[in-house]
Design an enzyme around this catalytic site. Structure first.
Site, PDB file in Angstrom:
ATOM      1  N   HIS A  25       0.939  -1.218   0.024  1.00  0.00           N
ATOM      2  CA  HIS A  25      -0.187  -0.089  -0.061  1.00  0.00           C
ATOM      3  C   HIS A  25       0.876   1.344   0.030  1.00  0.00           C
ATOM      4  O   HIS A  25       1.893   1.254   0.699  1.00  0.00           O
ATOM      5  CB  HIS A  25      -0.646   0.102   1.258  1.00  0.00           C
ATOM      6  CG  HIS A  25      -2.030  -0.759   1.015  1.00  0.00           C
ATOM      7  ND1 HIS A  25      -3.297  -0.402   1.885  1.00  0.00           N
ATOM      8  CD2 HIS A  25      -2.235  -2.114   0.552  1.00  0.00           C
ATOM      9  CE1 HIS A  25      -4.016  -1.781   1.694  1.00  0.00           C
ATOM     10  NE2 HIS A  25      -3.585  -2.709   0.793  1.00  0.00           N
ATOM     11  N   TYR A 139      -9.330  -7.403  10.408  1.00  0.00           N
ATOM     12  CA  TYR A 139      -8.730  -7.478   9.074  1.00  0.00           C
ATOM     13  C   TYR A 139      -7.145  -7.378   9.255  1.00  0.00           C
ATOM     14  O   TYR A 139      -6.569  -6.327   9.432  1.00  0.00           O
ATOM     15  CB  TYR A 139      -9.153  -6.568   8.078  1.00  0.00           C
ATOM     16  CG  TYR A 139      -8.910  -7.141   6.623  1.00  0.00           C
ATOM     17  CD1 TYR A 139      -8.054  -7.985   6.222  1.00  0.00           C
ATOM     18  CD2 TYR A 139      -9.763  -6.510   5.620  1.00  0.00           C
ATOM     19  CE1 TYR A 139      -7.567  -8.328   4.841  1.00  0.00           C
ATOM     20  CE2 TYR A 139      -9.604  -6.886   4.203  1.00  0.00           C
ATOM     21  CZ  TYR A 139      -8.461  -7.590   3.925  1.00  0.00           C
ATOM     22  OH  TYR A 139      -8.367  -7.910   2.708  1.00  0.00           O
ATOM     23  N   LYS A 193      -9.362 -12.100   9.867  1.00  0.00           N
ATOM     24  CA  LYS A 193      -8.996 -12.446   8.455  1.00  0.00           C
ATOM     25  C   LYS A 193      -7.749 -12.295   8.526  1.00  0.00           C
ATOM     26  O   LYS A 193      -7.227 -10.865   8.700  1.00  0.00           O
ATOM     27  CB  LYS A 193      -9.714 -11.739   7.629  1.00  0.00           C
ATOM     28  CG  LYS A 193      -9.137 -11.745   6.216  1.00  0.00           C
ATOM     29  CD  LYS A 193     -10.355 -11.314   5.112  1.00  0.00           C
ATOM     30  CE  LYS A 193      -9.651 -11.063   3.823  1.00  0.00           C
ATOM     31  NZ  LYS A 193     -10.606 -10.395   2.800  1.00  0.00           N
ATOM     32  N   ASP A 224      -6.669 -15.210   3.109  1.00  0.00           N
ATOM     33  CA  ASP A 224      -7.064 -14.629   1.690  1.00  0.00           C
ATOM     34  C   ASP A 224      -5.612 -14.358   0.853  1.00  0.00           C
ATOM     35  O   ASP A 224      -5.123 -13.404   1.269  1.00  0.00           O
ATOM     36  CB  ASP A 224      -7.603 -13.299   1.747  1.00  0.00           C
ATOM     37  CG  ASP A 224      -7.857 -12.658   0.493  1.00  0.00           C
ATOM     38  OD1 ASP A 224      -7.736 -13.523  -0.529  1.00  0.00           O
ATOM     39  OD2 ASP A 224      -8.575 -11.583   0.400  1.00  0.00           O
ATOM     40  N   PRO A 225      -4.938 -15.267   0.157  1.00  0.00           N
ATOM     41  CA  PRO A 225      -3.865 -15.230  -0.602  1.00  0.00           C
ATOM     42  C   PRO A 225      -4.294 -14.421  -1.777  1.00  0.00           C
ATOM     43  O   PRO A 225      -2.930 -14.122  -2.528  1.00  0.00           O
ATOM     44  CB  PRO A 225      -3.241 -16.250  -0.789  1.00  0.00           C
ATOM     45  CG  PRO A 225      -4.105 -17.497   0.165  1.00  0.00           C
ATOM     46  CD  PRO A 225      -5.529 -16.579   0.160  1.00  0.00           C
ATOM     47  N   ASN A 272     -13.854 -12.992  -3.639  1.00  0.00           N
ATOM     48  CA  ASN A 272     -14.070 -11.681  -4.190  1.00  0.00           C
ATOM     49  C   ASN A 272     -13.340 -11.530  -5.539  1.00  0.00           C
ATOM     50  O   ASN A 272     -13.192 -10.201  -5.946  1.00  0.00           O
ATOM     51  CB  ASN A 272     -13.887 -10.357  -3.159  1.00  0.00           C
ATOM     52  CG  ASN A 272     -12.414 -10.426  -2.756  1.00  0.00           C
ATOM     53  OD1 ASN A 272     -11.808 -11.003  -1.944  1.00  0.00           O
ATOM     54  ND2 ASN A 272     -11.780  -9.420  -3.287  1.00  0.00           N
ATOM     55  N   HIS A 323     -16.891  -7.792   1.505  1.00  0.00           N
ATOM     56  CA  HIS A 323     -15.333  -7.567   1.038  1.00  0.00           C
ATOM     57  C   HIS A 323     -15.137  -6.013   1.452  1.00  0.00           C
ATOM     58  O   HIS A 323     -16.302  -5.176   1.524  1.00  0.00           O
ATOM     59  CB  HIS A 323     -15.234  -7.722  -0.528  1.00  0.00           C
ATOM     60  CG  HIS A 323     -14.134  -6.880  -0.829  1.00  0.00           C
ATOM     61  ND1 HIS A 323     -13.910  -5.818  -1.443  1.00  0.00           N
ATOM     62  CD2 HIS A 323     -12.784  -7.787  -1.028  1.00  0.00           C
ATOM     63  CE1 HIS A 323     -12.853  -5.587  -2.048  1.00  0.00           C
ATOM     64  NE2 HIS A 323     -12.011  -6.746  -1.618  1.00  0.00           N
ATOM     65  N   HIS A 352     -11.356  -2.526   6.581  1.00  0.00           N
ATOM     66  CA  HIS A 352     -10.200  -1.993   6.398  1.00  0.00           C
ATOM     67  C   HIS A 352     -10.097  -0.767   7.592  1.00  0.00           C
ATOM     68  O   HIS A 352      -9.333  -0.250   7.729  1.00  0.00           O
ATOM     69  CB  HIS A 352      -9.706  -1.321   5.493  1.00  0.00           C
ATOM     70  CG  HIS A 352      -9.056  -2.312   4.382  1.00  0.00           C
ATOM     71  ND1 HIS A 352      -9.922  -3.402   3.950  1.00  0.00           N
ATOM     72  CD2 HIS A 352      -7.992  -2.554   3.752  1.00  0.00           C
ATOM     73  CE1 HIS A 352      -9.137  -4.125   3.033  1.00  0.00           C
ATOM     74  NE2 HIS A 352      -7.999  -3.540   2.877  1.00  0.00           N
ATOM     75  N   ARG A 405      -4.058   3.797  -7.834  1.00  0.00           N
ATOM     76  CA  ARG A 405      -3.447   2.674  -6.882  1.00  0.00           C
ATOM     77  C   ARG A 405      -2.650   1.831  -7.615  1.00  0.00           C
ATOM     78  O   ARG A 405      -3.119   1.156  -8.699  1.00  0.00           O
ATOM     79  CB  ARG A 405      -4.693   1.940  -5.999  1.00  0.00           C
ATOM     80  CG  ARG A 405      -4.037   0.812  -5.008  1.00  0.00           C
ATOM     81  CD  ARG A 405      -5.110   0.205  -4.426  1.00  0.00           C
ATOM     82  NE  ARG A 405      -4.386  -0.967  -3.378  1.00  0.00           N
ATOM     83  CZ  ARG A 405      -5.059  -1.796  -2.730  1.00  0.00           C
ATOM     84  NH1 ARG A 405      -6.450  -1.876  -2.559  1.00  0.00           N
ATOM     85  NH2 ARG A 405      -4.486  -2.720  -2.424  1.00  0.00           N
TER      86      ARG A 405
HETATM   87  O1  GKR Z   1      -6.151  -3.851   0.742  1.00  0.00           O
HETATM   88  O2  GKR Z   1      -4.419  -4.845   0.019  1.00  0.00           O
HETATM   89  C1  GKR Z   1      -5.462  -4.656   0.365  1.00  0.00           C
HETATM   90  C2  GKR Z   1      -6.518  -5.994  -0.195  1.00  0.00           C
HETATM   91  O3  GKR Z   1      -5.928  -6.746  -0.676  1.00  0.00           O
HETATM   92  C3  GKR Z   1      -7.613  -5.467  -0.882  1.00  0.00           C
HETATM   93  O4  GKR Z   1      -7.056  -4.729  -2.003  1.00  0.00           O
HETATM   94  C4  GKR Z   1      -8.441  -6.563  -1.661  1.00  0.00           C
HETATM   95  O5  GKR Z   1      -9.582  -6.247  -2.300  1.00  0.00           O
HETATM   96  O6  GKR Z   1      -9.463  -6.802   0.906  1.00  0.00           O
HETATM   97  C5  GKR Z   1      -9.414  -7.250  -0.448  1.00  0.00           C
HETATM   98  C6  GKR Z   1      -9.615  -8.643  -0.752  1.00  0.00           C
HETATM   99  O7  GKR Z   1     -10.416  -9.460   0.306  1.00  0.00           O
HETATM  100  O8  GKR Z   1      -9.160  -9.304  -1.813  1.00  0.00           O
HETATM  101 MG    MG Z   2     -10.433 -11.048  -0.720  1.00  0.00          MG
END
Ligand code: GKR
Ligand code: MG
Length: 425
Positions: A25, A139, A193, A224-225, A272, A323, A352, A405
């Site tokens: 990020h 999260y 998560k 969540d990979p 998602n 999500h 988040h 982003r």
């Molecule tokens: O904020 O780095 C992140 C997440 O990876 C996000 O961009 C994802 O869209 O939270 C998300 C997810 O569940 O895949």
């Molecule tokens: Mg996800």
């Protein structure tokens, strides 16, 4: 009541250096705030992820909105449909399609206006409360030290509690457990998560097992990979996580691979990333690619579209979760009203928000108590906007130099030569 103006304001809010499959990020997360103003001087608000393309699409959408009533969402949606271009979801963990976002921002702002005009909270306009309180999940992210924004990368923090954990690095299972303890103790979350796809899969499985050890079997866990594992890796890791995870979110890429994985292991799969729009539902049924769909009103085109998704999930035996991406209080309120109205949204929602907590443009942000938010009864979304704060977040946007982003570019600043790979392990 007629919409007479639309204000589209890009903003940048401090975001810590969180790691994911696509990189890192940036010090600021981008959002766009949409304000619809009516002939009687009332404002309705919407919030969506920021990008230059989405901003341009919103500018094009002005004529679809101005002169119409906020109660006339079908006509607004049809007008938007007539100018929208076909678009595909890209490989990034987050959805970059601009027109679903535009529809969502405008629709949420219309619901805020309809609520203010009728004296009802948005949840009432969605059919009324299926629950009084909406539970959210912690999260967790692997992360470098630093809290984002001006602070960027710093030394390890001296603050304690969640403030300290938000600044601290978390690069191994112990760091993740420490982060989880701080977040859970501050917000009271009851599910956890972990964002994976960052380190070798065994390290991420060890982090989940360390969370299980620390929190016991009554706290549901998710990993969540972001679709970056090979099928054989996801099978091997999935077997180690059977009986441990509540659900296994997007370990592999695409509906077919998810369907194959689902048959090979005894774990519910959630997504998602592979089933993300109504045109994907046929494939979802064909491949049986997931047991749980993570809704997101920003990505599915609004609150009403999310209710339609809920009906699909009910009819086709899918669970429904929610999500999130980096967000502020307008989105948090919209998520809360939606989740309160959907009877089958029975999983604790992603958010988040703890990573942005304290930087909100909402003067009266909804509060987490025991990990849940009480559904507001005030008209509309129930949020008041601090216009000075909105202006200063817009100044951040103008000065931070980011317009989109790009986690890969941010990662390259730390690890030169690093590149995103759709399948890494
Ligand atoms: O904020 O780095 C992140 C997440 O990876 C996000 O961009 C994802 O869209 O939270 C998300 C997810 O569940 O895949
Ligand atoms: Mg996800």
């Amino acid at each position: 009541m007629t919409i007479t103006d639309i204000h589209i304001t890009p903003i940048a809010v401090a975001d810590p250096p969180l790691l994911n499959a696509a990189g890192l990020h940036a010090p600021y997360a981008l959002r766009i705030i949409v304000e619809l103003v009516t002939s009687d001087g009332v404002s309705g608000w919407g919030e969506i992820p920021g990008s230059a393309k989405t901003f341009a699409a919103l500018e094009q959408a002005r004529d679809c909105v101005i002169g119409r009533s906020p109660f006339d969402i079908n006509a607004i949606t049809a007008a938007l449909g007539a100018i929208a271009k076909p678009e595909q979801r890209t490989m990034t963990p987050w959805d970059q399609r601009q027109w679903v976002h535009v529809r969502s921002a405008i629709e949420v702002a219309c619901f805020d206006l309809m609520g203010k005009a009728t004296g009802h909270p948005v949840v009432d306009l969605l059919g009324g409360k299926a629950r009084e309180r909406v539970p959210f999940a912690a999260y967790l992210f692997y992360k470098h030290a630093g809290a984002g924004g001006e602070l960027e990368f710093g030394s390890e923090p001296t603050a304690s509690g969640w403030t300290g954990a938000r600044q601290a690095s978390a690069l191994d299972p112990d760091g993740i457990v420490a982060q989880a303890k701080a977040m859970v103790s501050h917000y009271g979350f009851r599910s956890i998560k972990l964002k994976g796809g960052v380190f070798e899969p065994v390290v991420e499985v060890d982090s989940i097992l360390a969370l299980r050890e620390a929190f016991g079997p009554d706290v549901p866990l998710r990993l969540d990979p972001n679709a970056i594992w090979k099928l054989e890796t996801a099978i091997e890791m999935g077997r180690r996580l059977e009986g441990v995870l509540e659900y296994y979110e997007d370990p592999v890429r695409g509906q077919e691979a998810m369907g194959t994985l689902a048959k090979a292991i005894d774990l519910p799969l959630a997504t998602n990333m592979c089933t993300t729009s109504f045109s994907d539902l046929q494939g979802s049924v064909k491949w049986q690619s997931e047991s749980i769909i993570l809704s997101d009103h920003h990505f599915w085109g609004g609150l009403r579209a999310s209710l339609e998704l809920a009906r699909f999930c009910d009819a086709f035996g899918r669970g429904l979760s929610m999500h999130s991406n980096s967000h502020l209080g307008i989105s948090l309120a919209a998520m809360t009203h939606l989740a309160a109205a959907v009877p089958n949204l029975t999983y604790d929602l992603d958010t988040h928000y703890p990573w942005q907590d304290g930087h909100d443009l909402v003067a009266n942000p909804l509060k987490f108590e025991d990990g849940a938010i009480a559904v507001p009864d005030a008209p509309g979304l129930g949020v008041e906007i601090d216009r000075d704060r909105l202006a200063s977040l817009h100044e951040n946007y103008l000065s931070c130099g980011l317009t989109d982003r790009n986690d890969e570019v941010e990662m390259q600043k730390v690890e030169p030569g690093w590149t995103f790979q759709p399948t890494r392990w």
